[in-house]
Design an enzyme around this catalytic site. Sequence first.
Site, PDB file in Angstrom:
ATOM      1  N   ARG A  26      55.751  57.242  29.284  1.00 15.70           N
ATOM      2  CA  ARG A  26      56.019  56.217  30.306  1.00 15.70           C
ATOM      3  C   ARG A  26      55.832  54.809  29.741  1.00 15.70           C
ATOM      4  O   ARG A  26      56.438  53.848  30.208  1.00 15.70           O
ATOM      5  CB  ARG A  26      55.114  56.403  31.527  1.00 15.70           C
ATOM      6  CG  ARG A  26      55.194  57.766  32.165  1.00 15.70           C
ATOM      7  CD  ARG A  26      56.630  58.158  32.541  1.00 15.70           C
ATOM      8  NE  ARG A  26      56.669  59.377  33.309  1.00 15.70           N
ATOM      9  CZ  ARG A  26      56.768  60.609  32.795  1.00 15.70           C
ATOM     10  NH1 ARG A  26      56.833  60.770  31.482  1.00 15.70           N
ATOM     11  NH2 ARG A  26      56.801  61.678  33.567  1.00 15.70           N
ATOM     12  N   ALA A  53      30.748  46.426  32.247  1.00 13.97           N
ATOM     13  CA  ALA A  53      31.854  46.563  33.195  1.00 13.97           C
ATOM     14  C   ALA A  53      33.199  46.191  32.552  1.00 13.97           C
ATOM     15  O   ALA A  53      34.131  46.996  32.529  1.00 13.97           O
ATOM     16  CB  ALA A  53      31.580  45.683  34.405  1.00 13.97           C
ATOM     17  N   ARG A  85      30.513  49.748  38.801  1.00  9.13           N
ATOM     18  CA  ARG A  85      31.626  49.022  38.177  1.00  9.13           C
ATOM     19  C   ARG A  85      31.916  49.427  36.741  1.00  9.13           C
ATOM     20  O   ARG A  85      32.951  49.070  36.198  1.00  9.13           O
ATOM     21  CB  ARG A  85      31.337  47.513  38.207  1.00  9.13           C
ATOM     22  CG  ARG A  85      30.111  47.127  37.371  1.00  9.13           C
ATOM     23  CD  ARG A  85      29.591  45.752  37.705  1.00  9.13           C
ATOM     24  NE  ARG A  85      28.384  45.468  36.949  1.00  9.13           N
ATOM     25  CZ  ARG A  85      27.187  45.981  37.211  1.00  9.13           C
ATOM     26  NH1 ARG A  85      27.029  46.799  38.224  1.00  9.13           N
ATOM     27  NH2 ARG A  85      26.148  45.683  36.466  1.00  9.13           N
ATOM     28  N   ASP A 144      28.247  39.792  28.143  1.00  9.52           N
ATOM     29  CA  ASP A 144      27.825  39.157  29.388  1.00  9.52           C
ATOM     30  C   ASP A 144      27.125  37.822  29.110  1.00  9.52           C
ATOM     31  O   ASP A 144      26.427  37.314  29.949  1.00  9.52           O
ATOM     32  CB  ASP A 144      26.886  40.096  30.168  1.00  9.52           C
ATOM     33  CG  ASP A 144      25.664  40.480  29.341  1.00  9.52           C
ATOM     34  OD1 ASP A 144      25.478  39.914  28.245  1.00  9.52           O
ATOM     35  OD2 ASP A 144      24.894  41.349  29.788  1.00  9.52           O
ATOM     36  N   CYS A 185      40.164  26.987  20.681  1.00  6.95           N
ATOM     37  CA  CYS A 185      39.139  28.030  20.589  1.00  6.95           C
ATOM     38  C   CYS A 185      38.156  27.849  21.753  1.00  6.95           C
ATOM     39  O   CYS A 185      38.286  26.923  22.547  1.00  6.95           O
ATOM     40  CB  CYS A 185      38.439  27.994  19.236  1.00  6.95           C
ATOM     41  SG  CYS A 185      37.174  26.726  19.062  1.00  6.95           S
ATOM     42  N   CYS A 201      25.500  38.011  37.008  1.00  5.56           N
ATOM     43  CA  CYS A 201      25.618  39.175  37.889  1.00  5.56           C
ATOM     44  C   CYS A 201      24.327  39.357  38.673  1.00  5.56           C
ATOM     45  O   CYS A 201      24.312  39.892  39.773  1.00  5.56           O
ATOM     46  CB  CYS A 201      25.894  40.434  37.081  1.00  5.56           C
ATOM     47  SG  CYS A 201      27.385  40.319  36.112  1.00  5.56           S
TER      48      CYS A 201
HETATM   49 ZN    ZN Z   1      38.092  24.690  18.685  1.00  2.00          ZN
END
Ligand code: ZN
Length: 355
Positions: A26, A53, A85, A144, A185, A201
């Site tokens: 697919r 997560a 999650r 995180d 960046c 969180c």
């Molecule tokens: Zn930069």
Amino acid sequence: MVPSSFGLKFSSGPLMKPELDERYSRQVLFAGIGAEGQRKLLQARVAIVGCGATGSALASLLARAGVGSLRIIDRDYVEPSNLQRQTLFDEADAAESLPKAIAACRKIAVFNSQIVAEPRVSDLRPENAEELLGGLQLILDGTDNFETRYLINDFAVKNSLPWIYAAAVGSYAITMNVLPGETACLSCIFPESPRGVVETCETSGILNSAVNFAASIAATEAIKLLTGARSKLRTTLLSCDLWTNERAEVSVEKPRIDCRTCGQREFLHLAGEGRPHITLCGRNSVQIHEHDRPVDLGMMSERLRPHGSVRYNDFVLKFWKEPFEMTLFPDGRAIVKGTTDTAVARSLYARYVGS
Ligand SMILES: [Zn+2]
């Protein structure tokens, strides 16, 4: 056990084996990918840094899409509060406190045994960045915290390696592609870490759908990059609040000329300047990562048993000493739960593991 070698071997026979044909049919039908794109995906080598997560969702999508080699780097272990999650984990993983990298690769092997998923139970640091991230085509952000993201950014810019920033907190998702030498960046956009004002969180909770939204976009960008569809790549920092329906985009098409990282090529984070102990997202805990000393978990459990409750397996040791819970890894790294005070965590570690 999950194989740790890298690189799939292709014979000079048909483009894909019949069972691969069926599995990815697919996706091959999708005009943007096709058989050639699928072949490129199967040969791709990607790192996912952090498998909470966002990392879980990224790993699941890319493993199912047939990215041939995935290196999954995570320092943490599975807990019940992750299951809302972190879609690669289940209750048995949490009951065993399995390291997330191990649990993730085991789960991937169940639904796609034809790719290589390599677990690395490790904390990405300046000293091991080359070993963990070298020789790959693309780095995906499942972390995180901004400290690790700046480290990824330094490594990626220094080595001209693309990476994709992705994050979610509350109902809010954000993502951005970084193509060193072409686009801005992370330091161009955020010269200083937003830490301190940024929500986590732990303070704001998190919707699993916001995570999957950020991961879906980042995974799609990864697939575009790996299949060579560079003209289709996004060129903005996109942020969306799925609850309030607010959405913002900032162009990241051009680097900032006076950027310290990609302009002046000063890689402060890679040089290891100013690395504090890290308080983990979503938990009242501190990580001790200065000990790079192998620990025999069996022997350590004997030593700790008179002082509290101990449980261990091949991957982690858990030690409960009210009100603290310490998780110790075989490389000497530890996560102390029950405090955000680094001095308290350090003294607990020194008292029971060694200084
Ligand atoms: Zn930069």
